[in-house]
Design a protein around this motif. Structure first.
Motif, PDB file in Angstrom:
ATOM      1  N   ALA A   1       0.941  -1.349   0.074  1.00  0.00           N
ATOM      2  CA  ALA A   1       0.090  -0.042   0.169  1.00  0.00           C
ATOM      3  C   ALA A   1       0.998   1.165  -0.094  1.00  0.00           C
ATOM      4  O   ALA A   1       0.545   2.150  -0.619  1.00  0.00           O
ATOM      5  N   LEU A   2       2.081   1.326   0.867  1.00  0.00           N
ATOM      6  CA  LEU A   2       2.863   2.413   0.922  1.00  0.00           C
ATOM      7  C   LEU A   2       3.645   2.259  -0.348  1.00  0.00           C
ATOM      8  O   LEU A   2       3.546   3.645  -0.812  1.00  0.00           O
ATOM      9  N   LYS A   3       3.900   1.439  -1.329  1.00  0.00           N
ATOM     10  CA  LYS A   3       4.612   1.659  -2.564  1.00  0.00           C
ATOM     11  C   LYS A   3       3.347   2.291  -3.597  1.00  0.00           C
ATOM     12  O   LYS A   3       3.949   3.033  -4.247  1.00  0.00           O
ATOM     13  N   LEU A   4       2.089   1.756  -3.495  1.00  0.00           N
ATOM     14  CA  LEU A   4       1.231   2.150  -4.313  1.00  0.00           C
ATOM     15  C   LEU A   4       0.885   3.962  -4.086  1.00  0.00           C
ATOM     16  O   LEU A   4       0.849   4.558  -5.196  1.00  0.00           O
ATOM     17  N   VAL A   5       1.115   4.287  -2.996  1.00  0.00           N
ATOM     18  CA  VAL A   5       0.901   5.830  -2.715  1.00  0.00           C
ATOM     19  C   VAL A   5       2.206   6.408  -2.617  1.00  0.00           C
ATOM     20  O   VAL A   5       2.244   7.681  -2.155  1.00  0.00           O
ATOM     21  N   ASN A   6       3.232   5.708  -2.986  1.00  0.00           N
ATOM     22  CA  ASN A   6       4.685   6.564  -3.204  1.00  0.00           C
ATOM     23  C   ASN A   6       5.039   7.071  -1.792  1.00  0.00           C
ATOM     24  O   ASN A   6       5.667   8.142  -1.739  1.00  0.00           O
ATOM     25  N   LEU A   7       4.763   6.166  -0.731  1.00  0.00           N
ATOM     26  CA  LEU A   7       5.334   6.796   0.445  1.00  0.00           C
ATOM     27  C   LEU A   7       6.049   5.615   1.221  1.00  0.00           C
ATOM     28  O   LEU A   7       5.755   5.474   2.570  1.00  0.00           O
ATOM     29  N   GLU A   8       6.961   4.637   0.449  1.00  0.00           N
ATOM     30  CA  GLU A   8       7.788   3.791   1.089  1.00  0.00           C
ATOM     31  C   GLU A   8       8.739   4.496   2.226  1.00  0.00           C
ATOM     32  O   GLU A   8       9.109   5.437   1.985  1.00  0.00           O
ATOM     33  N   GLY A   9       8.655   3.471   3.075  1.00  0.00           N
ATOM     34  CA  GLY A   9       9.561   3.745   4.447  1.00  0.00           C
ATOM     35  C   GLY A   9       9.044   4.766   5.333  1.00  0.00           C
ATOM     36  O   GLY A   9       9.759   5.255   6.353  1.00  0.00           O
ATOM     37  N   TYR A  10       7.701   5.050   5.382  1.00  0.00           N
ATOM     38  CA  TYR A  10       7.144   6.037   6.052  1.00  0.00           C
ATOM     39  C   TYR A  10       6.242   4.980   7.311  1.00  0.00           C
ATOM     40  O   TYR A  10       5.564   5.631   8.145  1.00  0.00           O
ATOM     41  N   GLU A  11       6.673   3.754   7.417  1.00  0.00           N
ATOM     42  CA  GLU A  11       5.919   2.858   8.333  1.00  0.00           C
ATOM     43  C   GLU A  11       5.937   3.612   9.997  1.00  0.00           C
ATOM     44  O   GLU A  11       4.697   3.340  10.463  1.00  0.00           O
ATOM     45  N   ASN A  12       7.156   3.790  10.354  1.00  0.00           N
ATOM     46  CA  ASN A  12       7.057   4.201  11.737  1.00  0.00           C
ATOM     47  C   ASN A  12       7.025   5.505  12.131  1.00  0.00           C
ATOM     48  O   ASN A  12       7.251   6.069  13.094  1.00  0.00           O
ATOM     49  N   ARG A  13       6.501   6.448  10.982  1.00  0.00           N
ATOM     50  CA  ARG A  13       6.237   7.833  11.224  1.00  0.00           C
ATOM     51  C   ARG A  13       4.782   8.071  11.806  1.00  0.00           C
ATOM     52  O   ARG A  13       4.081   7.336  11.784  1.00  0.00           O
ATOM     53  N   MET A  14       4.614   9.090  12.693  1.00  0.00           N
ATOM     54  CA  MET A  14       3.307   9.386  13.074  1.00  0.00           C
ATOM     55  C   MET A  14       2.591  10.345  11.866  1.00  0.00           C
ATOM     56  O   MET A  14       3.195  11.249  11.576  1.00  0.00           O
ATOM     57  N   PRO A  15       1.216  10.281  12.200  1.00  0.00           N
ATOM     58  CA  PRO A  15       0.494  11.209  11.204  1.00  0.00           C
ATOM     59  C   PRO A  15       0.810  12.727  11.155  1.00  0.00           C
ATOM     60  O   PRO A  15       0.916  13.337  10.220  1.00  0.00           O
ATOM     61  N   ASP A  16       0.757  13.120  12.497  1.00  0.00           N
ATOM     62  CA  ASP A  16       1.000  14.668  12.727  1.00  0.00           C
ATOM     63  C   ASP A  16       2.514  15.041  11.969  1.00  0.00           C
ATOM     64  O   ASP A  16       2.520  16.090  11.709  1.00  0.00           O
ATOM     65  N   SER A  17       3.419  14.035  11.519  1.00  0.00           N
ATOM     66  CA  SER A  17       4.709  14.588  11.351  1.00  0.00           C
ATOM     67  C   SER A  17       4.520  14.581   9.601  1.00  0.00           C
ATOM     68  O   SER A  17       5.730  14.805   9.062  1.00  0.00           O
ATOM     69  N   LEU A  18       3.568  14.336   9.014  1.00  0.00           N
ATOM     70  CA  LEU A  18       3.155  14.232   7.710  1.00  0.00           C
ATOM     71  C   LEU A  18       2.555  15.506   6.901  1.00  0.00           C
ATOM     72  O   LEU A  18       1.766  15.961   7.745  1.00  0.00           O
ATOM     73  N   SER A  19       2.778  15.969   5.982  1.00  0.00           N
ATOM     74  CA  SER A  19       2.190  16.822   5.070  1.00  0.00           C
ATOM     75  C   SER A  19       0.705  16.575   4.704  1.00  0.00           C
ATOM     76  O   SER A  19       0.518  15.394   4.839  1.00  0.00           O
TER      77      SER A  19
ATOM     78  N   GLN B   1       0.517  13.872   1.914  1.00  0.00           N
ATOM     79  CA  GLN B   1       0.824  12.516   2.524  1.00  0.00           C
ATOM     80  C   GLN B   1       0.096  12.091   3.158  1.00  0.00           C
ATOM     81  O   GLN B   1      -0.096  10.878   3.135  1.00  0.00           O
ATOM     82  N   GLN B   2      -0.639  12.934   4.320  1.00  0.00           N
ATOM     83  CA  GLN B   2      -1.704  12.404   5.062  1.00  0.00           C
ATOM     84  C   GLN B   2      -2.641  11.622   4.321  1.00  0.00           C
ATOM     85  O   GLN B   2      -3.482  10.602   4.622  1.00  0.00           O
ATOM     86  N   GLN B   3      -3.002  12.552   3.259  1.00  0.00           N
ATOM     87  CA  GLN B   3      -4.213  11.996   2.455  1.00  0.00           C
ATOM     88  C   GLN B   3      -3.882  10.766   1.632  1.00  0.00           C
ATOM     89  O   GLN B   3      -4.626   9.963   1.699  1.00  0.00           O
ATOM     90  N   ARG B   4      -2.482  10.581   1.421  1.00  0.00           N
ATOM     91  CA  ARG B   4      -2.364   9.223   0.688  1.00  0.00           C
ATOM     92  C   ARG B   4      -2.349   8.017   1.503  1.00  0.00           C
ATOM     93  O   ARG B   4      -2.695   6.970   1.186  1.00  0.00           O
ATOM     94  N   ILE B   5      -1.981   8.621   2.860  1.00  0.00           N
ATOM     95  CA  ILE B   5      -2.193   7.317   3.865  1.00  0.00           C
ATOM     96  C   ILE B   5      -3.661   6.967   4.091  1.00  0.00           C
ATOM     97  O   ILE B   5      -4.067   5.853   4.126  1.00  0.00           O
ATOM     98  N   ALA B   6      -4.262   7.992   4.094  1.00  0.00           N
ATOM     99  CA  ALA B   6      -5.948   7.690   4.405  1.00  0.00           C
ATOM    100  C   ALA B   6      -6.288   6.757   3.385  1.00  0.00           C
ATOM    101  O   ALA B   6      -7.169   5.777   3.425  1.00  0.00           O
ATOM    102  N   ILE B   7      -5.780   6.916   1.825  1.00  0.00           N
ATOM    103  CA  ILE B   7      -5.946   6.114   0.771  1.00  0.00           C
ATOM    104  C   ILE B   7      -5.605   4.858   0.856  1.00  0.00           C
ATOM    105  O   ILE B   7      -6.269   3.663   0.876  1.00  0.00           O
ATOM    106  N   ALA B   8      -4.329   4.704   1.445  1.00  0.00           N
ATOM    107  CA  ALA B   8      -3.847   3.440   1.693  1.00  0.00           C
ATOM    108  C   ALA B   8      -4.504   2.504   2.660  1.00  0.00           C
ATOM    109  O   ALA B   8      -4.727   1.474   2.724  1.00  0.00           O
ATOM    110  N   ARG B   9      -4.775   3.381   3.794  1.00  0.00           N
ATOM    111  CA  ARG B   9      -5.611   2.565   5.046  1.00  0.00           C
ATOM    112  C   ARG B   9      -6.829   2.004   4.549  1.00  0.00           C
ATOM    113  O   ARG B   9      -7.339   0.942   4.905  1.00  0.00           O
TER     114      ARG B   9
END
Lengths: 357, 271
Positions: free
Chosen positions: A119-137, A140-148
């Motif tokens: 999912a992270l690859k699909l939304v081009n955010l590989e390597g973000y596994e251990n970040r907290m949502p607050d630290s994303l723009s 990026q948060q939008q793409r995580i919401a889609i990945a989720r």
């Protein structure tokens, strides 16, 4: 023709006596990118919330894959939602956010790990596994919401104005991203927005809504080129909407002058509304066109000049790459197939939201 | 700038007179003996059987009261946060109303309710039911603490619950979570700052109270608050009283530090 996946039958909903949806009927095909488009308060978000199971319609049915799911709670539905402002779980890492739905479904640890990676690859955010949502723009948060949402392999993804909070450039990038995602995943997207450009860019089908009623359903081309009423014409893009008279088939009288057109079947001497897109108004030398006018305003817009031309008591909005200074006397000419004839509005919701005087 | 300073002056005067100076005096008395010489005996006095027992009992009763408040307050806060504004304000007023009345008065009312020949026992007697003998027991003290401090638990939890975005809860359901899973994984973790504030705001006053224990516990049950009070008022031993106060202060500061680690958003700032 692909098969119908979701059918909304006679859906009505009101809040505190205020009717939000009135006998709405709509079907959505498999693997379709369908956009519900309209101004705020038109009922588009309510429709989406009924699909997601967050609202129950006062009457009517929601049929999903042949099954009545009207009373089914959200956690039992085979669709996932991407919420406005993302609604990420701020107390969990990105990986935990994405894994949420899978853990609920008791998938194995390895399966979940693979899915998070995918999912992270699909939304081009590989390597973000251990970040907290607050630290994303925001993007990026939008793409995580889609990945989720998509790791759960829903048949339908519901998107509630997901790009509303992003800036213009990011919004345009995300539009292409969403089209790519939809094609890669091969699932149905139901998208809610008030942004006509977004709707035109991404959709297979656009449903234009106003005041709880569907105004028009069609492809972006159809909606833009052949609006069915003044509201749709006005809401999608700029337009000149002029009260006119249909003299007979293929001839219309606009502001006292007769224009050839291609529409038939409106009867003789019938009052109608005519829509002419500003880019379809051709400016020619004085007396060379159907009517004469004087340029009253001009603004440079980059791709084109936006001009206002006063002719026969109407201020025509014109887009042209050619420049005519203020005060120039010009002729106006319109190709027959660029004149779109519409019936007069029969109810308030079909009227244009803003009428240029 | 000068004007700002002039406006600050009264508050500066206030905090020096009524916070800084008394605190310095506590520390002075706490670390000196009757002759004025330095000593830590007043501090170590907490280890004596009588004082340690009072501190232990205070901790136990405050912990039990805090726990009971939490159990009672959380569901109430959830119900309140799920209501719309108009209902909400009415219910909040009903709930907060007792708080506007004097704390001492409310505790005295409980005393006359619980007394051996009090209101409750008269009713029980009339109904030929066995009498309720909890006055002057730890149970009565806990009852008094829970009654008095419950609002301080409800409000911060309520505040942290109403802050949770409805769509976050919807997102959890959308992803397949049922009511219990949504509560355990989303609502409860997101309300923890409020819970921590609530615990602090109930535990600290419960730990230091002497009015509730005096009125509902009779003179038999001594909490650390009562011991300190008696040293100051009856025994006239300001040195020992100050020393024990410092010990109690340390316990409170530790509690505050722990809670501030969890409550970064300052949810407790509502009261």
């Amino acid at each position: 023709m692909k098969k119908e996946l979701i059918t909304l039958q006679n859906i009505s909903k009101s809040y505190d006596g205020q009717l939000v949806l009135d006998e709405l009927n709509l079907f959505i095909r498999e693997n379709e990118f369908l956009t519900l488009l309209g101004p705020s308060g038109c009922g588009k978000t309510t429709t989406l919330r009924i699909l997601g199971g967050f609202e129950t319609p006062d009457c009517g049915k929601v049929i999903f894959d042949g099954r009545d799911i009207t009373a089914l709670p959200p956690n039992k539905r085979q669709l996932n939602t991407v919420f406005q402002k993302y609604a990420l779980f701020v107390h969990m890492t990105i990986a935990e956010n994405i894994a949420f739905g899978l853990k609920i479904k008791k998938k194995s640890g390895d399966y979940i790990k693979d899915k998070i990676k995918y999912a992270l690859k699909l939304v081009n955010l590989e390597g973000y596994e251990n970040r907290m949502p607050d630290s994303l723009s925001g993007g990026q948060q939008q793409r995580i919401a889609i990945a989720r949402a998509i790791v759960n392999e829903p048949k339908v993804l519901l998107l509630d104005e997901p790009l509303g909070a992003l800036d213009l450039k990011l919004r345009q990038d995300m539009q292409y991203e969403l089209i790519r995602l939809k094609n890669e995943l091969g699932i149905t997207f139901i998208y809610v927005t008030h942004d006509q450009e977004e709707a035109l860019t991404m959709s297979d089908t656009i449903v234009v809504m106003n005041q709880g009623y569907i105004q028009q359903i069609g492809t972006p081309e159809k909606i833009y080129n052949e609006p069915e009423n003044a509201f749709v014409a006005d809401f999608i893009g700029d337009s000149n909407i002029i009260a006119s008279t249909m003299i007979r088939d293929e001839l219309v009288e606009i502001l006292g002058a007769r224009f050839a057109c291609v529409d038939k079947g409106f009867g003789e001497n019938t009052p109608v509304d005519v829509v002419i897109r500003p880019e379809d108004v051709e400016l020619v030398a004085e007396n060379a066109g159907t009517i004469n006018g004087v340029v009253s305003h001009i603004i440079f817009k980059g791709v084109h000049y936006e001009m206002e031309v006063m002719a026969n008591g109407f201020e025509w909005l014109v887009h042209s790459t050619k420049m005519f200074p203020v005060g120039t006397k010009v002729g106006i000419q319109v190709d027959p197939y660029n004149i779109q004839i519409m019936n007069k509005p029969v109810s308030e919701d079909e009227e244009a939201a803003t009428i240029d005087e | 700038m000068n004007r700002k300073k002039a406006l600050q002056a009264p508050y500066l005067f206030w905090s020096i007179m009524f916070i800084i100076i008394p605190l310095c005096m506590i520390f002075y008395y706490g670390f000196t003996d009757k002759t004025g010489a330095f000593t830590i005996e007043n501090i170590t006095a907490i280890a004596t059987a009588e004082h340690a027992k009072a501190l232990w009992l205070s901790m136990l009763l405050s912990l039990v009261s805090t726990l009971l408040c939490l159990i009672l307050a959380y569901p109430l806060a959830m119900i309140l946060s799920g209501m719309n504004v108009s209902q909400n304000s009415f219910i909040v007023v009903i709930f907060i109303l007792p708080m506007w009345m004097n704390f001492l008065l409310r505790t005295l009312a409980w005393q006359s309710l619980l007394e051996k020949t009090g209101v409750i026992n008269n009713i029980l007697h009339f109904l030929h039911l066995p009498a309720l003998n909890i006055i002057n027991t730890p149970t009565a003290i806990i009852l008094g603490m829970v009654y008095n401090f419950l609002p301080f638990m409800v409000l911060p939890i309520y505040n942290s619950l109403v802050k949770i975005d409805g769509n976050v809860v919807n997102a959890a359901k959308d992803l397949g979570a049922n009511q219990i899973q949504t509560f355990m994984r989303i609502i409860l973790p997101l309300s923890i700052p409020g819970v921590i504030s609530g615990i602090t705001m109930v535990f600290v006053p419960a730990l230091t109270t002497f009015v509730i224990s005096t009125l509902l516990g009779g003179s038999k049950i001594l909490l650390i608050g009562n011991v300190i009070e008696q040293e100051f008022t009856r025994a006239g031993n300001w040195y020992l009283g100050s020393g024990l106060s410092i010990v109690l202060m340390i316990f409170i500061i530790v509690n505050m530090v722990v809670s501030s680690i969890f409550d970064k958003d300052g949810e407790g700032a509502v009261l």
